[in-house]
Write an enzyme that holds these catalytic residues in place. Structure first.
Site, PDB file in Angstrom:
ATOM      1  N   SER A 250       0.823  -1.219   0.000  1.00 27.36           N
ATOM      2  CA  SER A 250       0.000   0.000   0.000  1.00 27.36           C
ATOM      3  C   SER A 250       0.848   1.256   0.000  1.00 27.36           C
ATOM      4  O   SER A 250       2.001   1.257   0.464  1.00 27.36           O
ATOM      5  CB  SER A 250      -0.952   0.077   1.190  1.00 27.36           C
ATOM      6  OG  SER A 250      -1.767  -1.059   1.271  1.00 27.36           O
ATOM      7  N   ASP A 322       7.413  -8.032  11.863  1.00 29.20           N
ATOM      8  CA  ASP A 322       7.571  -9.477  12.051  1.00 29.20           C
ATOM      9  C   ASP A 322       6.696  -9.909  13.224  1.00 29.20           C
ATOM     10  O   ASP A 322       7.022  -9.627  14.378  1.00 29.20           O
ATOM     11  CB  ASP A 322       9.042  -9.797  12.324  1.00 29.20           C
ATOM     12  CG  ASP A 322       9.317 -11.295  12.326  1.00 29.20           C
ATOM     13  OD1 ASP A 322       8.359 -12.071  12.202  1.00 29.20           O
ATOM     14  OD2 ASP A 322      10.494 -11.682  12.451  1.00 29.20           O
ATOM     15  N   ASP A 325       6.964 -16.178  14.288  1.00 30.46           N
ATOM     16  CA  ASP A 325       8.277 -16.830  14.464  1.00 30.46           C
ATOM     17  C   ASP A 325       8.098 -18.338  14.382  1.00 30.46           C
ATOM     18  O   ASP A 325       7.097 -18.895  14.863  1.00 30.46           O
ATOM     19  CB  ASP A 325       8.893 -16.457  15.820  1.00 30.46           C
ATOM     20  CG  ASP A 325       9.261 -14.988  15.900  1.00 30.46           C
ATOM     21  OD1 ASP A 325       9.969 -14.510  15.005  1.00 30.46           O
ATOM     22  OD2 ASP A 325       8.820 -14.317  16.851  1.00 30.46           O
TER      23      ASP A 325
END
EC number: 3.5.1.11
Length: 799
Positions: A250, A322, A325
């Site tokens: 975006s 992030d 994991d």
């Protein structure tokens, strides 16, 4: 002869009757945009005016009535889309499309979206305003299900319509949250490269962010008020079959008053999402004495994720942080029901699920979980019986308040109220963009961020048994990247790396600086922006980075080994300014050349499957520019040749010759015919349009389209050996809101407002979108009433 004529006449009549019957049937399936209907639980009459593009302008005496009407009109245009979206998180696609979707259903069930929703609903305050309004919206959907015509997709797939509940709203949010994630495309591949090739092969892959690239600047002064490849392949295959697009990127920028011609904020946003038919957003304008918003809704979600009124505007881009994991787990060799933790052996949790399958018996499957999350082995066929790998996802780790967030954003009256909503967003990570009539501009990177130990690199699969590679602490929202009324008087986001948080760059899967650099390049020097200039900028197709990459390619070609035609084209390329217009020859040659550079650089080490996976990641886009400036990279050498060590120049030259040959094979010797429109096209695919005989009835396109990957008008495509760049995603809407003239703000959708193939608004914006045109987002009631193409009135029904 008379008998033949009689038979032909009878056949003609039968065909006519069939066509007439089909026409009558199709007409009964159209959305009803006019007339008067009763609506249960309504307290007062609600009027819906439809503008020329089928966008409903809903006028009610209270918000609950207006949003109940929204549920009804949203469902009559998008019920099929609502149905598919709610099914993903609960593993319900096999029931619609058959056993081919089993892998996808297993994967999404194992993520725990449906289980997390169940836990959320247990804690939900059913008397809260957000829940009451959500229930009203669902009432509207369900009344359409009971009384409205059944969309043709339900007939074609043979599934029944069923009522919608709060569970469906939260499951839709869960799919959106995972759709934003990138770790599953990157972490297993990087770990595989490290294990297979060695650490030295990671050095030039742009895994870590170059602090000298274009970063989003923070300003937080407050206003005075193998196995691993198999893991990746398994996840990729699960996502590949999805009949609903994924969120991809975006752009957004908000220009402050000192930089605009009329001294008021201008807001721009174009979220990048996978193209499909219908397109993602449903536009609706709600107006009551106490509430007004012109908003963009996900199918089945009552409150808009993008919206504006006369006071403020907001939108979003992907943060790319992030929040997933992966962990290696160790099973107890003496007891397979246990796994190792720092505190000793824990027992695997076993989760049992049942999946309904079209034209087949139900399928039962089970998977194991650790404290990190689900064990991916066994969920998909690719990874059975290997070392266990679990997936830890922030979304399922915390109380889900995303409905609170979207409700509070859509009901905020000022910057203070708006910002107060954002700390409740834990996942997905979003850049929330804001501008208002009081000349405030702001950007907030919104997510539940966390610190890991300094020695832990989260882009590799971590050690689950030691306890040393766990998160250390969560970061308070006040330390999230953000900028509020910065002195440079604009904010922007292009999914690129934000500047440091508390002295560190937060890890993520950020896109390269290309779009960010172009946005800053255009915004910085200009101080007289108006709506039209911003509209031109949001459709910009020039790369700020590709000419530099091309220059490095140009300088590495062995000109003495080229023939005349190759030299002439190379000289033409040297003058290219990075613009991807339909008639550009340079764009075609450069893109083809770059593919061969990537293939000749990485394919020998990675092999076919890993190379495909590599091309699907964000980091491969980031590494292109720095790699071509690094003559000493280990990747230049072709490991298949034992008597020679290849150089950057060898790879680039070979790739140029191969690109020329490839283009000549595809389009002939006439270079003037190698234009961008021949290779860069867009088709908005409907799930039913995958059946070739139905493609032309349900799909929209294909069209040649300007733009490319990582220009502002970002038309994303996957690289492969075909040399054809079928656009998979891009701007899901383009919005420009000028607070000096809010009522003339403008927007566009990729195809049309309706998802019903029999609606006149199924694809009536497609040509405008391709041509970079806009339409007005109407808010003036008198103008709306005067120009309305039709009106639908909902009246209370006595209980």
């Amino acid at each position: 002869m008379k008998n033949i004529k009689r038979v032909l006449a009878i056949l003609g009549i039968l065909i006519l009757i069939l066509l007439l019957g089909a026409g009558i049937f199709a007409n009964t399936l159209k959305p009803d945009y006019k007339g008067k209907k009763g609506l249960s639980k309504l307290t007062q009459e609600v009027t819906v005016h439809y503008d020329a593009y089928g966008i409903p302008h809903i006028y009610g005496e209270n918000e609950e009535d207006a949003i109940r009407a929204l549920g009804y009109v949203h469902a009559q245009d998008r019920l099929w889309q609502m149905e598919l979206l709610r099914r993903i998180g609960r593993g319900g696609l096999s029931e619609v499309f058959g056993k081919d979707m089993l892998g996808t259903d297993k994967f999404f069930l194992s993520l725990g979206i449906d289980d997390a929703t169940e836990e959320t609903l247990k804690k939900l305050d059913m008397s809260s305003k957000k829940v009451q309004l959500s229930e009203a919206y669902l009432d509207g959907i369900n009344q359409f299900i009971e009384e409205g015509p059944t969309p043709i997709e339900f007939y074609l797939t043979g599934i029944d319509k069923e009522p919608f509940t709060l569970t469906d709203i939260y499951n839709t949010f869960g799919y959106m949250a995972f759709s934003f994630a990138q770790a599953h495309k990157t972490d297993p591949l990087l770990t595989d490269i490290k294990n297979k090739l060695g650490v030295e092969y990671l050095m030039d892959l742009a895994i870590d962010i170059d602090p000298n690239s274009t970063l989003i600047k923070n300003h937080n002064k407050q206003p005075s008020d193998s196995l691993l490849g198999n893991v990746m392949a398994a996840v990729t295959n699960a996502l590949k079959g999805l009949p609903i697009p994924q969120f991809e990127g975006s752009n957004s920028w908000v220009i402050g008053a000192s930089k605009t011609k009329n001294g008021k904020v201008i807001f721009a946003n174009d979220p990048h999402i996978g193209f499909a038919q219908p397109s993602v957003w449903y536009e609706a304008h709600l107006n009551t004495p106490t509430y007004e918003k012109y908003g963009y809704h996900l199918a089945g979600v009552p409150f808009p994720l993008l919206a504006h009124d006369r006071k403020l505007a907001y939108g979003l881009t992907m943060f790319e942080n992030d929040d997933i994991d992966f962990y290696y787990e160790k099973t107890n060799p003496e007891d397979s029901t246990q796994y190792q933790t720092a505190g000793g052996w824990n027992t695997y949790e076993t989760v049992n699920k049942i999946i309904k399958v079209k034209d087949s018996v139900d399928v039962t499957f089970s998977y194991k979980k650790t404290h990190h999350g689900p064990i991916l082995n066994g969920i998909a066929n690719q990874i059975k019986g290997e070392e266990p790998i679990s997936m830890s996802w922030v979304y399922t780790k915390h109380e889900n308040k995303i409905l609170d967030v979207v409700y509070d954003m859509s009901h905020a009256n000022n910057l203070t109220e708006f910002k107060a909503a954002l700390p409740n967003l834990h996942a997905p990570g979003l850049n929330i963009m804001y501008g208002d009539a009081e000349n405030n501009v702001a950007w907030f990177a919104s997510a539940k961020l966390y610190h890991m130990s300094d020695s832990v690199h989260t882009k590799f699969i971590l050690n689950g048994e030691s306890g040393k590679e766990e998160l250390v602490n969560y970061i308070d929202f006040s330390e999230n990247p953000q900028a509020v009324n910065p002195p440079w008087d604009y904010v922007y986001s292009a999914n690129n790396q934000p500047d440091s948080i508390a002295g560190m760059l937060y890890p993520g899967y950020y896109l390269p600086e290309n779009r960010a650099k172009r946005i800053v390049q255009l915004l910085e020097p200009k101080n007289d922006w108006d709506r039209d200039a911003v509209g031109e900028m949001i459709t910009d197709v020039t790369s700020a980075v590709d000419p530099r990459i091309l220059l490095n390619l140009y300088n590495s070609v062995k000109v003495k080994e080229l023939v005349d035609e190759q030299i002439i084209l190379l000289d033409k390329l040297s003058l290219w300014n990075g613009t991807y217009t339909l008639n550009s020859i340079e764009a075609t040659v450069y893109t083809r050349w770059l593919y061969f550079v990537l293939k000749n650089t990485f394919h020998d080490e990675l092999g076919e499957e890993m190379f495909k996976q590599f091309l699907s990641t964000h980091f491969h886009k980031r590494l292109i520019a720095p790699l071509l400036e690094n003559k000493n990279s280990i990747w230049w050498n072709d490991i298949r040749t034992v008597d020679k060590e290849e150089t950057l120049q060898d790879v680039v030259h070979k790739s140029y010759v191969e690109a020329m040959e490839s283009l000549r094979n595809d389009f002939g010797n006439k270079i003037s015919s190698w234009t961008w429109d021949k290779v860069h096209t867009i088709e908005h695919g409907h799930p039913i349009g995958q059946v070739e005989s139905l493609r032309s009835y349900f799909n929209v396109g294909p069209f040649p389209v300007q733009g490319s990957r990582e220009v502002i008008n970002n038309m994303a495509f996957g690289y492969d050996g075909t040399g054809k760049y079928k656009v998979t995603g891009g701007p899901s809407t383009r919005r420009v809101i000028d607070f000096s003239d809010v009522e003339n703000s403008m927007s566009i959708l990729p195809t049309g407002q309706s998802g019903n193939p029999f609606s006149p608004h199924y694809d009536d914006q497609a040509d405008m979108y391709i041509n970079g045109e806009f339409r007005k987002m109407m808010m003036n009631k008198k103008e709306i009433e005067k120009t309305a193409k039709s009106s639908l009135t909902f009246a209370p029904v006595e209980q």
